[in-house]
Design a protein around this motif. Structure first.
Motif, mmCIF file in Angstrom:
data_model
loop_
_atom_site.group_PDB
_atom_site.id
_atom_site.type_symbol
_atom_site.label_atom_id
_atom_site.label_comp_id
_atom_site.label_asym_id
_atom_site.label_seq_id
_atom_site.Cartn_x
_atom_site.Cartn_y
_atom_site.Cartn_z
ATOM 1 N N THR A 72 2.915 -5.742 -0.287
ATOM 2 C CA THR A 72 1.673 -6.183 -0.753
ATOM 3 C C THR A 72 0.370 -5.871 0.008
ATOM 4 O O THR A 72 -0.817 -6.058 -0.170
ATOM 5 N N VAL A 73 0.729 -5.249 1.141
ATOM 6 C CA VAL A 73 -0.398 -4.762 2.221
ATOM 7 C C VAL A 73 -1.258 -3.780 1.623
ATOM 8 O O VAL A 73 -0.672 -2.711 1.014
ATOM 9 N N GLN A 74 -2.625 -3.965 1.532
ATOM 10 C CA GLN A 74 -3.491 -2.849 0.998
ATOM 11 C C GLN A 74 -3.595 -1.668 1.892
ATOM 12 O O GLN A 74 -4.125 -1.879 3.087
ATOM 13 N N GLY A 75 -2.887 -0.615 1.729
ATOM 14 C CA GLY A 75 -2.889 0.445 2.758
ATOM 15 C C GLY A 75 -1.186 0.619 3.020
ATOM 16 O O GLY A 75 -0.550 -0.032 2.665
ATOM 17 N N GLY A 76 -1.172 1.884 3.486
ATOM 18 C CA GLY A 76 0.299 2.113 4.008
ATOM 19 C C GLY A 76 0.554 1.583 5.253
ATOM 20 O O GLY A 76 -0.122 1.304 6.060
ATOM 21 N N LEU A 77 1.702 1.206 5.338
ATOM 22 C CA LEU A 77 2.403 0.391 6.463
ATOM 23 C C LEU A 77 3.603 0.905 6.902
ATOM 24 O O LEU A 77 4.678 1.019 6.210
ATOM 25 N N ASN A 121 6.249 0.255 3.485
ATOM 26 C CA ASN A 121 5.943 -0.420 2.131
ATOM 27 C C ASN A 121 5.735 0.903 1.176
ATOM 28 O O ASN A 121 5.766 2.179 1.766
ATOM 29 N N GLN A 122 5.831 0.391 -0.215
ATOM 30 C CA GLN A 122 5.773 1.539 -1.130
ATOM 31 C C GLN A 122 4.670 2.579 -1.025
ATOM 32 O O GLN A 122 4.770 3.700 -1.398
ATOM 33 N N LEU A 123 3.509 1.846 -0.837
ATOM 34 C CA LEU A 123 2.265 2.815 -0.837
ATOM 35 C C LEU A 123 2.619 3.843 0.369
ATOM 36 O O LEU A 123 1.971 4.996 0.153
ATOM 37 N N ALA A 124 2.976 3.565 1.512
ATOM 38 C CA ALA A 124 3.234 4.423 2.572
ATOM 39 C C ALA A 124 3.870 5.796 2.054
ATOM 40 O O ALA A 124 3.552 6.702 2.455
ATOM 41 N N ALA A 125 5.057 5.390 1.515
ATOM 42 C CA ALA A 125 5.779 6.486 0.946
ATOM 43 C C ALA A 125 5.143 7.369 -0.139
ATOM 44 O O ALA A 125 5.196 8.406 -0.174
ATOM 45 N N ILE A 126 4.247 6.658 -1.097
ATOM 46 C CA ILE A 126 3.489 7.435 -1.880
ATOM 47 C C ILE A 126 2.390 8.268 -1.374
ATOM 48 O O ILE A 126 2.585 9.472 -1.581
ATOM 49 N N LEU A 127 1.779 7.818 -0.246
ATOM 50 C CA LEU A 127 0.811 8.867 0.383
ATOM 51 C C LEU A 127 1.269 9.608 1.005
ATOM 52 O O LEU A 127 0.918 10.913 1.373
ATOM 53 N N PRO A 187 10.068 9.799 -1.048
ATOM 54 C CA PRO A 187 10.640 8.645 -1.473
ATOM 55 C C PRO A 187 11.213 7.565 -0.391
ATOM 56 O O PRO A 187 11.217 7.749 0.738
ATOM 57 N N HIS A 188 10.881 6.204 -0.690
ATOM 58 C CA HIS A 188 11.057 5.102 0.175
ATOM 59 C C HIS A 188 12.160 5.188 0.766
ATOM 60 O O HIS A 188 12.421 5.100 2.022
ATOM 61 N N GLN A 226 -0.127 14.206 7.758
ATOM 62 C CA GLN A 226 0.483 15.392 6.950
ATOM 63 C C GLN A 226 1.618 14.835 6.169
ATOM 64 O O GLN A 226 2.563 13.956 6.481
ATOM 65 N N THR A 227 1.539 15.106 4.710
ATOM 66 C CA THR A 227 2.600 14.742 3.716
ATOM 67 C C THR A 227 3.709 15.624 3.936
ATOM 68 O O THR A 227 3.626 16.488 4.457
ATOM 69 N N ALA A 228 4.671 14.945 3.203
ATOM 70 C CA ALA A 228 6.316 16.023 3.177
ATOM 71 C C ALA A 228 5.908 16.998 2.530
ATOM 72 O O ALA A 228 6.627 18.082 2.850
#
Length: 309
Positions: A13-18, A32-38, A42-43, A80-82
C-alpha cells in the motif's frame, strides 16, 4: 526472514516503490508490487536479486550514501529496469532494525511522469501566452476595423449572412431574386508600412467602403468579409442586374483617389458576382460561387469582373 510475509500486504500500500535490502550482501529481501512494476521484473523474481543489478553502470555511491547520515531523503538519481531502460527517480534510503537484524529500506518514485507533465504544462503555458498575444493583436485590429465600418455604414458579416438566409427563405415562399458581389481591392499600400502609408491604406479602405455604400440601394447590404474584401448582398436583383451594377461599381472604385500628403493612387480591384439558383434552399452555395468568381477575376488581372452562374 519469517516476518516479511506478514508485512507484504502492508508494504504493497506504500505510495512508491519499496525495497527491503540486506545491507551486507545487497540482496533484495522484500519488495512491494509497485517496485516490481517500475523495475520491470516479476515480483517473485525480484526477491533475492542484488540491488546493484538495478543501478546504472558505474553507480558506486549507494553503499556510502548513509555514511554520517541517519537517512537519505528524496535524492535525484537513476535506476535501471530489467530491460535496461533508465528511469529518473526520487530515491530515499534508511537502515532500520527488524527482528533484531539491520535492514536497508529503499523507497523510490518515478519522476518520468512528473517531468512529462511539467513539460506539458510549460508547453500549455507557452501556447496560452502566444494565443493571448494573438487574440490581443486580432482584437486591436478588429476594434479598428469595426470603427471604420461603423463610420462608413457597413454591417458585420454575421448580420449579412443572417440577412442572406432570411432573404432566401422569403424568396422560396413568395418568389424573387437574390444576387451577390465580392469586391477585392488589389492596390493597397502594404500592411505594416510606415505611418504615412498605413494612413493611406486605411483611407483607401474607407473610401472603397463608402463608394460601395453609395453605389447600392438602401435595401442592399454591404459588409467587410476581410480587410480588403467587401461582400455585397443584393435582394431583388437578378444575375443580369448584378451584371449591370458591376461595371458601374468598377468605374467608381477605379477613379484616382488623392488626399493630403499622399500621392494620387488609382484603385485596382477585381469583382466576382453570382446569384441564387432556383433550386437552392440556402445562400451557402451562392456565397461559395462568389469566392470562386472573385478568384477567377483576380487571376485574370486587375479591374476584371467574373461571374459564376
Amino acid at each position: 526472514m519469517a516476518s516479511f510475509p506478514v508485512f507484504q500486504s502492508l508494504i504493497d500500500t506504500v505510495q512508491g516503490g519499496l525495497l527491503l535490502v540486506q545491507p551486507d550482501s545487497g540482496h533484495i529481501l522484500g519488495a512491494n508490487q509497485l517496485a516490481a512494476i517500475l523495475l520491470a521484473t516479476p515480483h517473485a523474481q525480484l526477491i533475492g536479486q542484488p540491488l546493484r543489478d538495478f543501478l546504472p553502470p558505474g553507480e558506486t555511491q549507494i553503499p556510502t550514501l548513509l555514511a554520517g547520515h541517519d537517512m537519505v531523503y528524496n535524492r535525484s538519481m537513476q535506476l535501471q529496469t530489467a530491460t535496461g531502460r533508465l528511469i529518473n527517480v526520487q530515491f530515499s534510503l534508511r537502515e532500520v532494525l527488524l527482528d533484531g537484524s539491520r535492514i536497508m529500506v529503499v523507497s523510490f518514485s518515478d519522476r518520468t511522469e512528473q517531468q512529462l507533465m511539467s513539460q506539458l504544462l510549460n508547453f500549455e503555458q507557452q501556447l496560452l501566452a502566444r494565443s493571448l498575444k494573438l487574440v490581443k493583436h486580432l482584437h486591436q485590429q478588429h476594434v479598428a476595423g469595426a470603427e471604420d465600418d461603423q463610420l462608413t455604414g457597413l454591417i458585420s458579416m454575421p448580420e449579412l449572412l443572417a440577412a442572406a438566409h432570411t432573404e432566401t427563405g422569403r424568396i422560396r415562399r413568395y418568389g424573387g431574386a437574390l444576387s451577390g458581389m465580392a469586391v477585392q481591392i488589389l492596390s493597397l499600400p502594404p500592411a505594416g508600412a510606415d505611418t504615412e502609408m498605413a494612413a493611406a491604406r486605411r483611407h483607401l479602405l474607407q473610401l472603397a467602403a463608402s463608394i460601395c455604400m453609395q453605389a447600392t440601394r438602401d435595401s442592399d447590404l454591404v459588409a467587410r468579409r476581410e480587410e480588403d474584401v467587401f461582400l455585397l448582398l443584393l435582394p431583388g436583383t437578378s444575375l443580369s442586374g448584378a451584371d449591370e451594377l458591376a461595371p458601374r461599381l468598377l468605374l467608381a472604385l477605379s477613379q484616382p483617389a488623392g488626399f493630403a500628403d499622399v500621392q494620387t493612387l488609382p484603385l485596382r480591384l477585381c469583382i466576382g458576382i453570382s446569384a441564387l439558383r432556383d433550386d437552392e434552399q440556402a445562400p451557402n452555395a451562392m456565397l461559395k460561387r462568389l469566392q470562386g468568381a472573385l478568384d477567377q477575376a483576380r487571376m485574370a488581372g486587375s479591374n476584371r469582373i467574373f461571374r459564376q452562374e
